[in-house]
Design a protein around this motif. Structure first.
Motif, PDB file in Angstrom:
ATOM      1  N   LEU A  63       0.897  -1.346   0.237  1.00 28.50           N
ATOM      2  CA  LEU A  63      -0.076  -0.059  -0.058  1.00 28.50           C
ATOM      3  C   LEU A  63       0.933   1.276   0.036  1.00 28.50           C
ATOM      4  CD1 LEU A  63      -2.579  -1.037   2.444  1.00 28.50           C
ATOM      5  CD2 LEU A  63      -3.017  -0.817  -0.188  1.00 28.50           C
ATOM      6  N   ARG A  64       1.857   1.308   0.761  1.00 24.30           N
ATOM      7  CA  ARG A  64       2.711   2.386   0.721  1.00 24.30           C
ATOM      8  C   ARG A  64       3.484   2.620  -0.795  1.00 24.30           C
ATOM      9  NH1 ARG A  64       4.499   0.319   5.694  1.00 24.30           N
ATOM     10  NH2 ARG A  64       6.531  -0.754   4.627  1.00 24.30           N
ATOM     11  N   GLY A  65       3.917   1.374  -1.414  1.00 23.35           N
ATOM     12  CA  GLY A  65       4.073   1.542  -3.004  1.00 23.35           C
ATOM     13  C   GLY A  65       3.083   2.142  -3.899  1.00 23.35           C
ATOM     14  N   VAL A  66       1.938   1.479  -3.525  1.00 24.54           N
ATOM     15  CA  VAL A  66       0.813   2.260  -4.369  1.00 24.54           C
ATOM     16  C   VAL A  66       0.779   3.759  -4.341  1.00 24.54           C
ATOM     17  CG1 VAL A  66      -1.811   2.374  -4.242  1.00 24.54           C
ATOM     18  CG2 VAL A  66      -0.801   0.053  -4.080  1.00 24.54           C
ATOM     19  N   ASP A  67       0.847   4.302  -2.900  1.00 31.17           N
ATOM     20  CA  ASP A  67       0.992   5.765  -2.818  1.00 31.17           C
ATOM     21  C   ASP A  67       1.947   6.304  -3.599  1.00 31.17           C
ATOM     22  OD1 ASP A  67      -1.352   5.492  -1.246  1.00 31.17           O
ATOM     23  OD2 ASP A  67       0.010   5.436   0.613  1.00 31.17           O
ATOM     24  N   ARG A  68       3.258   5.826  -3.561  1.00 29.28           N
ATOM     25  CA  ARG A  68       4.223   6.260  -4.331  1.00 29.28           C
ATOM     26  C   ARG A  68       3.931   6.256  -5.808  1.00 29.28           C
ATOM     27  NH1 ARG A  68       7.204   3.016  -0.680  1.00 29.28           N
ATOM     28  NH2 ARG A  68       7.541   1.512  -2.132  1.00 29.28           N
ATOM     29  N   VAL A  69       3.426   5.203  -6.317  1.00 29.35           N
ATOM     30  CA  VAL A  69       3.449   4.959  -7.863  1.00 29.35           C
ATOM     31  C   VAL A  69       2.283   6.169  -8.135  1.00 29.35           C
ATOM     32  CG1 VAL A  69       2.365   3.715  -9.451  1.00 29.35           C
ATOM     33  CG2 VAL A  69       3.955   2.834  -7.853  1.00 29.35           C
ATOM     34  N   LEU A  70       1.431   6.270  -7.421  1.00 24.42           N
ATOM     35  CA  LEU A  70       0.055   7.254  -7.634  1.00 24.42           C
ATOM     36  C   LEU A  70       0.719   8.856  -7.546  1.00 24.42           C
ATOM     37  CD1 LEU A  70      -2.865   5.577  -5.903  1.00 24.42           C
ATOM     38  CD2 LEU A  70      -2.519   5.914  -8.191  1.00 24.42           C
ATOM     39  N   ALA A  71       1.759   8.896  -6.853  1.00 23.76           N
ATOM     40  CA  ALA A  71       2.280  10.237  -6.725  1.00 23.76           C
ATOM     41  C   ALA A  71       3.202  10.607  -7.972  1.00 23.76           C
ATOM     42  CB  ALA A  71       2.841  10.549  -5.412  1.00 23.76           C
ATOM     43  N   GLY A  72       3.622   9.677  -8.657  1.00 27.09           N
ATOM     44  CA  GLY A  72       4.665   9.798  -9.419  1.00 27.09           C
ATOM     45  C   GLY A  72       4.459  10.234 -11.083  1.00 27.09           C
ATOM     46  N   ARG A  73       3.209  10.207 -11.432  1.00 24.61           N
ATOM     47  CA  ARG A  73       2.800  10.781 -12.905  1.00 24.61           C
ATOM     48  C   ARG A  73       1.887  11.856 -12.541  1.00 24.61           C
ATOM     49  NH1 ARG A  73       4.537   6.705 -16.275  1.00 24.61           N
ATOM     50  NH2 ARG A  73       4.111   7.925 -17.773  1.00 24.61           N
ATOM     51  N   PRO A  74       1.871  12.876 -13.580  1.00 24.54           N
ATOM     52  CA  PRO A  74       0.952  13.902 -13.389  1.00 24.54           C
ATOM     53  C   PRO A  74      -0.339  13.599 -14.180  1.00 24.54           C
ATOM     54  CG  PRO A  74       2.636  14.425 -15.294  1.00 24.54           C
ATOM     55  CD  PRO A  74       2.962  13.186 -14.392  1.00 24.54           C
ATOM     56  N   ASP A  75      -0.545  12.811 -15.309  1.00 21.37           N
ATOM     57  CA  ASP A  75      -1.656  12.570 -15.899  1.00 21.37           C
ATOM     58  C   ASP A  75      -2.334  11.337 -15.087  1.00 21.37           C
ATOM     59  OD1 ASP A  75      -3.222  12.985 -18.544  1.00 21.37           O
ATOM     60  OD2 ASP A  75      -2.696  10.613 -18.431  1.00 21.37           O
ATOM     61  N   ARG A  79      -1.239   7.509 -14.398  1.00 18.14           N
ATOM     62  CA  ARG A  79      -1.027   7.052 -13.001  1.00 18.14           C
ATOM     63  C   ARG A  79      -1.687   5.810 -12.842  1.00 18.14           C
ATOM     64  NH1 ARG A  79      -1.682  11.835  -8.619  1.00 18.14           N
ATOM     65  NH2 ARG A  79      -0.869  13.691  -9.729  1.00 18.14           N
ATOM     66  N   LEU A  80      -2.871   5.525 -13.363  1.00 18.38           N
ATOM     67  CA  LEU A  80      -3.460   4.451 -13.444  1.00 18.38           C
ATOM     68  C   LEU A  80      -2.912   3.180 -14.192  1.00 18.38           C
ATOM     69  CD1 LEU A  80      -7.270   5.552 -13.687  1.00 18.38           C
ATOM     70  CD2 LEU A  80      -5.746   4.796 -11.393  1.00 18.38           C
ATOM     71  N   VAL A  81      -2.316   3.658 -15.396  1.00 16.57           N
ATOM     72  CA  VAL A  81      -1.480   2.558 -16.003  1.00 16.57           C
ATOM     73  C   VAL A  81      -0.452   2.159 -15.425  1.00 16.57           C
ATOM     74  CG1 VAL A  81      -0.030   2.430 -18.152  1.00 16.57           C
ATOM     75  CG2 VAL A  81      -2.333   3.204 -18.319  1.00 16.57           C
ATOM     76  N   ASP A 221       2.921  -7.402 -17.410  1.00 17.17           N
ATOM     77  CA  ASP A 221       2.967  -5.834 -16.955  1.00 17.17           C
ATOM     78  C   ASP A 221       2.684  -4.920 -17.931  1.00 17.17           C
ATOM     79  OD1 ASP A 221       5.534  -6.372 -17.657  1.00 17.17           O
ATOM     80  OD2 ASP A 221       6.223  -5.280 -15.887  1.00 17.17           O
ATOM     81  N   ARG A 222       3.373  -5.137 -18.985  1.00 19.81           N
ATOM     82  CA  ARG A 222       3.068  -4.212 -20.048  1.00 19.81           C
ATOM     83  C   ARG A 222       1.779  -4.406 -20.853  1.00 19.81           C
ATOM     84  NH1 ARG A 222       5.853   0.235 -20.164  1.00 19.81           N
ATOM     85  NH2 ARG A 222       5.493   0.371 -22.141  1.00 19.81           N
ATOM     86  N   GLY A 223       1.468  -5.765 -20.907  1.00 17.77           N
ATOM     87  CA  GLY A 223       0.092  -5.886 -21.559  1.00 17.77           C
ATOM     88  C   GLY A 223      -1.154  -5.216 -20.502  1.00 17.77           C
ATOM     89  N   VAL A 224      -0.938  -5.327 -19.408  1.00 17.54           N
ATOM     90  CA  VAL A 224      -2.044  -4.888 -18.597  1.00 17.54           C
ATOM     91  C   VAL A 224      -2.161  -3.391 -18.739  1.00 17.54           C
ATOM     92  CG1 VAL A 224      -0.793  -4.632 -16.264  1.00 17.54           C
ATOM     93  CG2 VAL A 224      -3.275  -5.113 -16.316  1.00 17.54           C
ATOM     94  N   GLY A 225      -0.916  -2.679 -18.800  1.00 18.39           N
ATOM     95  CA  GLY A 225      -0.973  -1.188 -19.198  1.00 18.39           C
ATOM     96  C   GLY A 225      -1.652  -1.053 -20.299  1.00 18.39           C
ATOM     97  N   ALA A 226      -1.352  -1.620 -21.393  1.00 16.47           N
ATOM     98  CA  ALA A 226      -2.115  -1.168 -22.740  1.00 16.47           C
ATOM     99  C   ALA A 226      -3.516  -1.395 -22.439  1.00 16.47           C
ATOM    100  CB  ALA A 226      -1.616  -2.092 -23.859  1.00 16.47           C
ATOM    101  N   LEU A 227      -4.160  -2.530 -21.814  1.00 15.84           N
ATOM    102  CA  LEU A 227      -5.363  -2.710 -21.461  1.00 15.84           C
ATOM    103  C   LEU A 227      -6.020  -1.589 -20.626  1.00 15.84           C
ATOM    104  CD1 LEU A 227      -7.456  -4.958 -22.474  1.00 15.84           C
ATOM    105  CD2 LEU A 227      -6.985  -6.088 -20.309  1.00 15.84           C
ATOM    106  N   VAL A 228      -5.362  -1.248 -19.498  1.00 15.84           N
ATOM    107  CA  VAL A 228      -5.953  -0.251 -18.787  1.00 15.84           C
ATOM    108  C   VAL A 228      -5.886   1.128 -19.305  1.00 15.84           C
ATOM    109  CG1 VAL A 228      -5.511   1.038 -16.676  1.00 15.84           C
ATOM    110  CG2 VAL A 228      -4.974  -1.329 -16.502  1.00 15.84           C
TER     111      VAL A 228
END
Length: 242
Positions: A63-75, A79-81, A221-228
């Motif tokens: 969950l701490r990692g989730v917070d870091r990832v969500l804070a790392g991109r402006p769009d 962020r969700l990808v 992980d790249r496949g799910v990014g495209a789908l998301v």
């Protein structure tokens, strides 16, 4: 330098590499951590308490990692990808996390035990922060549905804060349109966060390559990014009455 508690948890996690949990001995964990066996029992009470703490720490770390990832991109879409790709990659590399997300516990892992009476029931509960070590060791870990809900809610909160900040800075939508429009926008954002979590979990359970006919061997992980990206960039069902 890690505390005795962290050193013991690190040693227990390292022992899970070559050994099933049933073969991990408390005396060996204490020795690898450089502390006495009594210190281990003072911290966790029993092997079951150590298992609870190990599983709970994995959930809290995720969950701490989730917070870091969500804070790392402006769009918002980026962020969700990133969240989906990171979750799938982390679950592939971390067996304990994969089990927490799916509820599929093999014989090699310390399956989560119910919280002991009087202990917080889920990982990340705020009341655990100042609790004695033994009480923290008695706390339980979240079920897969609870963990997925926590990720969804954290995603929604992070994106809502970013949208509010953009409006305040004049770089996003101005928020006009009334209460009904704002409610529809909130529902739309919640749908996209939920979709992201569910698609990521589907790839954790059944890894696959790039959707749409890409060559075999594309990392999951790249496949799910495209789908998301396709899912969150399109028109959501909540937008149908606009």
């Amino acid at each position: 330098m890690p505390t005795a508690r962290e050193a013991l948890l690190n040693a227990a996690l390292a022992a899970l590499g070559p050994l099933p949990w049933s073969a991990v001995r408390m005396v060996d964990v204490a020795s690898a951590a450089g502390v006495s066996r009594q210190t281990l029992y003072n911290e966790f009470g029993s092997k079951e308490g150590l298992a609870r703490a190990l599983v709970r720490r994995e959930a809290e770390s995720y969950l701490r990692g989730v917070d870091r990832v969500l804070a790392g991109r402006p769009d918002a879409a980026d962020r969700l990808v990133s969240l989906a790709e990171w979750t799938v990659g982390e679950a592939r590399a971390r067996p304990l996390l994969r089990a927490l997300l799916t509820g599929c516990w093999g014989e090699r892992l310390p399956a989560p035990l119910p919280a002991r009476a009087g202990a917080p029931e889920t990982a990340g509960a705020p009341e655990t922060a100042g609790a004695p070590a033994r009480r923290r060791a008695d706390a339980g870990a979240p079920a897969p549905g609870d963990l997925a809900a926590a990720v969804r809610d954290r995603s929604l909160a992070a994106l809502a804060r970013a949208a509010a900040r953009d409006r305040a800075e004049g770089t996003g939508r101005d928020g006009r349109g009334g209460e009904a429009e704002r409610a529809r926008a909130a529902d739309d954002l919640a749908y996209r966060c939920e979709m992201t979590v569910r698609l990521a979990l589907s790839y954790v359970v059944a890894p696959g390559g790039e959707p749409g006919g890409a060559a075999a061997g594309t990392p999951a992980d790249r496949g799910v990014g495209a789908l998301v990206r396709r899912a969150v960039s399109g028109r959501s069902p909540t937008a149908g009455d606009r």
